[in-house]
Design a protein around this motif. Structure first.
Motif, PDB file in Angstrom:
ATOM      1  N   ALA A 107       0.192  -1.326  -1.453  1.00 54.72           N
ATOM      2  CA  ALA A 107       0.852  -2.578  -1.842  1.00 54.72           C
ATOM      3  C   ALA A 107       2.150  -2.774  -1.059  1.00 54.72           C
ATOM      4  CB  ALA A 107       1.130  -2.588  -3.343  1.00 54.72           C
ATOM      5  N   ASN A 108       2.868  -1.678  -0.822  1.00 54.55           N
ATOM      6  CA  ASN A 108       4.106  -1.760  -0.047  1.00 54.55           C
ATOM      7  C   ASN A 108       3.826  -2.198   1.385  1.00 54.55           C
ATOM      8  OD1 ASN A 108       4.240   0.740  -2.019  1.00 54.55           O
ATOM      9  ND2 ASN A 108       6.303  -0.119  -1.928  1.00 54.55           N
ATOM     10  N   ILE A 109       2.745  -1.678   1.952  1.00 55.84           N
ATOM     11  CA  ILE A 109       2.384  -2.042   3.330  1.00 55.84           C
ATOM     12  C   ILE A 109       2.069  -3.529   3.411  1.00 55.84           C
ATOM     13  CG2 ILE A 109       0.648  -1.718   5.143  1.00 55.84           C
ATOM     14  CD1 ILE A 109       0.482   1.241   4.218  1.00 55.84           C
ATOM     15  N   GLN A 110       1.396  -4.058   2.407  1.00 58.69           N
ATOM     16  CA  GLN A 110       1.105  -5.496   2.383  1.00 58.69           C
ATOM     17  C   GLN A 110       2.399  -6.307   2.339  1.00 58.69           C
ATOM     18  OE1 GLN A 110      -1.522  -6.034  -0.942  1.00 58.69           O
ATOM     19  NE2 GLN A 110      -3.308  -5.189   0.124  1.00 58.69           N
ATOM     20  N   ARG A 111       3.367  -5.845   1.524  1.00 56.66           N
ATOM     21  CA  ARG A 111       4.638  -6.562   1.447  1.00 56.66           C
ATOM     22  C   ARG A 111       5.433  -6.412   2.741  1.00 56.66           C
ATOM     23  NH1 ARG A 111       4.552  -4.612  -4.034  1.00 56.66           N
ATOM     24  NH2 ARG A 111       5.870  -2.838  -3.478  1.00 56.66           N
ATOM     25  N   LEU A 112       5.344  -5.240   3.376  1.00 58.69           N
ATOM     26  CA  LEU A 112       6.023  -5.051   4.659  1.00 58.69           C
ATOM     27  C   LEU A 112       5.471  -6.017   5.699  1.00 58.69           C
ATOM     28  CD1 LEU A 112       6.166  -1.139   4.782  1.00 58.69           C
ATOM     29  CD2 LEU A 112       8.151  -2.656   4.847  1.00 58.69           C
ATOM     30  N   LEU A 113       4.168  -6.162   5.717  1.00 53.87           N
ATOM     31  CA  LEU A 113       3.535  -7.059   6.689  1.00 53.87           C
ATOM     32  C   LEU A 113       3.876  -8.520   6.423  1.00 53.87           C
ATOM     33  CD1 LEU A 113       0.016  -5.360   6.994  1.00 53.87           C
ATOM     34  CD2 LEU A 113       1.891  -5.306   8.651  1.00 53.87           C
ATOM     35  N   SER A 114       4.068  -8.862   5.146  1.00 52.67           N
ATOM     36  CA  SER A 114       4.417 -10.240   4.807  1.00 52.67           C
ATOM     37  C   SER A 114       5.918 -10.487   4.853  1.00 52.67           C
ATOM     38  CB  SER A 114       3.879 -10.589   3.417  1.00 52.67           C
ATOM     39  OG  SER A 114       4.496  -9.785   2.426  1.00 52.67           O
ATOM     40  N   GLY A 115       6.694  -9.418   5.031  1.00 49.20           N
ATOM     41  CA  GLY A 115       8.142  -9.562   5.190  1.00 49.20           C
ATOM     42  C   GLY A 115       8.928  -9.677   3.913  1.00 49.20           C
ATOM     43  N   ASN A 116       8.345  -9.280   2.781  1.00 49.09           N
ATOM     44  CA  ASN A 116       9.095  -9.384   1.519  1.00 49.09           C
ATOM     45  C   ASN A 116       9.140  -8.074   0.751  1.00 49.09           C
ATOM     46  OD1 ASN A 116       6.447  -9.313   0.690  1.00 49.09           O
ATOM     47  ND2 ASN A 116       6.473 -11.324  -0.318  1.00 49.09           N
ATOM     48  N   GLU A 117       9.117  -6.957   1.464  1.00 46.25           N
ATOM     49  CA  GLU A 117       9.322  -5.659   0.814  1.00 46.25           C
ATOM     50  C   GLU A 117      10.805  -5.501   0.496  1.00 46.25           C
ATOM     51  OE1 GLU A 117       7.620  -3.617  -0.609  1.00 46.25           O
ATOM     52  OE2 GLU A 117       8.096  -1.521  -0.233  1.00 46.25           O
ATOM     53  N   PRO A 118      11.160  -5.149  -0.745  1.00 48.75           N
ATOM     54  CA  PRO A 118      12.582  -5.047  -1.097  1.00 48.75           C
ATOM     55  C   PRO A 118      13.295  -3.910  -0.375  1.00 48.75           C
ATOM     56  CG  PRO A 118      11.193  -4.235  -2.875  1.00 48.75           C
ATOM     57  CD  PRO A 118      10.273  -4.859  -1.880  1.00 48.75           C
ATOM     58  N   GLN A 119      14.546  -4.182  -0.026  1.00 47.83           N
ATOM     59  CA  GLN A 119      15.389  -3.134   0.528  1.00 47.83           C
ATOM     60  C   GLN A 119      16.017  -2.340  -0.612  1.00 47.83           C
ATOM     61  OE1 GLN A 119      18.094  -5.387   3.099  1.00 47.83           O
ATOM     62  NE2 GLN A 119      16.901  -4.748   4.876  1.00 47.83           N
TER      63      GLN A 119
END
Length: 226
Positions: free
Chosen positions: A200-212
Motif C-alpha cells: 500500500a505504501n508503494i502505491q502511495r509513493l507512486l501516486s505521490g501522496n505517501e506521508p512524510q
C-alpha cells in the motif's frame, strides 16, 4: 532425534509467539482507547503509533519490537549453547544446525510481528522486528541496514521508502560480510517480505501522496501530488 526435532520446533513456536507480542496495539488501547488497526495505515508498528498515539509511545514500541527480534535469536543461541555443554547434541552438529534454526526463528519472529496470533493474524510490517533479528545475527549487518534507513530517511523523510531501501540493502550487507548461506537467504526472503508488506505504501509513493515523517495519511492525501 525425534526429541531434538521437537525441541527445535518449540524454539520456532516460541520465536513466533515472541514476535506476535503487539506493543503498538496495547499502546493504542491503553493510552487512547482505540484499536490502532482502525487508524492511520492500520499497522501496529511504531510509525503508525507515532501518527496516532505520540512520540514517546512510538519510541517504546520501536524498542520493544526490536527486542522481540533480538530475543528470538538470543533464545536459539542460548539453547544451542546449553545443548552443547550438556552433550545433548555433538558440537559439530550444533554448528551445522545453528545457522538454519536461527534463520527459521528470525523468519518466525517476522511472521509473528506481521501476523500476530493475538490480533487475528494482523500486525505490523516487520521492519523493527527484522532489525532486531539482523542485529542479533550480525551487528555489522544490522547497523549497516540501519544506516541505509537513516540516510534515506534524512533525504526523503518518508519512513516506508527508508524501510524499503533498508530491506533491499540487507542482502548486499550479508554478501559483503560473508555471512553463512542461511543468513543470506534470510536477507533475501526477509527483505522481500518486508517490501511485500509495504504494498500500500508503494502505491502511495507512486501516486505521490505517501506521508512524510510527522504527517498523517489524511494530510498527505490533501496535498496535490508533487
Amino acid at each position: 532425534m525425534a526429541l531434538w526435532l521437537a525441541l527445535n520446533a518449540l524454539l520456532l513456536v516460541g520465536a513466533y509467539l515472541l514476535g506476535s507480542i503487539p506493543p503498538g496495539y496495547w499502546a493504542g488501547r491503553l493510552l487512547k482507547g482505540i484499536d490502532i488497526r482502525e487508524h492511520g495505515s492500520g499497522s501496529t508498528g511504531a510509525t503508525n503509533v507515532l501518527r496516532t498515539v505520540g512520540k514517546v509511545p512510538a519510541l517504546v514500541v520501536l524498542l520493544v519490537d526490536i527486542l522481540k527480534g533480538v530475543g528470538a535469536i538470543a533464545a536459539v543461541h542460548s539453547f544451542y549453547s546449553f545443548a552443547s555443554t550438556q552433550a545433548l547434541i555433538p558440537p559439530i552438529e550444533a554448528t551445522i544446525w545453528l545457522p538454519w534454526i536461527v534463520t527459521l526463528a528470525g523468519t518466525a519472529a517476522l511472521l509473528g510481528h506481521s501476523k500476530s496470533v493475538f490480533l487475528g493474524f494482523t500486525g505490523g510490517k516487520s521492519v523493527a522486528a527484522g532489525l532486531g533479528v539482523l542485529l542479533a545475527i550480525s551487528w555489522v549487518v544490522g547497523l549497516g541496514t540501519l544506516a541505509v534507513f537513516a540516510v534515506m530517511l534524512a533525504l526523503s523523510r518518508i519512513v516506508s521508502l527508508s524501510s524499503i531501501a533498508g530491506a533491499i540493502a540487507v542482502s548486499g550487507f550479508m554478501l559483503l560480510t560473508h555471512q553463512p548461506l542461511p543468513y543470506i537467504l534470510f536477507g533475501l526472503l526477509g527483505g522481500f517480505y518486508v517490501i511485500l508488506r509495504h504494498r500500500a505504501n508503494i502505491q502511495r509513493l507512486l501516486s505521490g501522496n505517501e506521508p512524510q515523517l510527522g504527517q498523517t495519511i489524511a494530510e498527505a492525501n490533501s496535498q496535490p501530488p508533487s
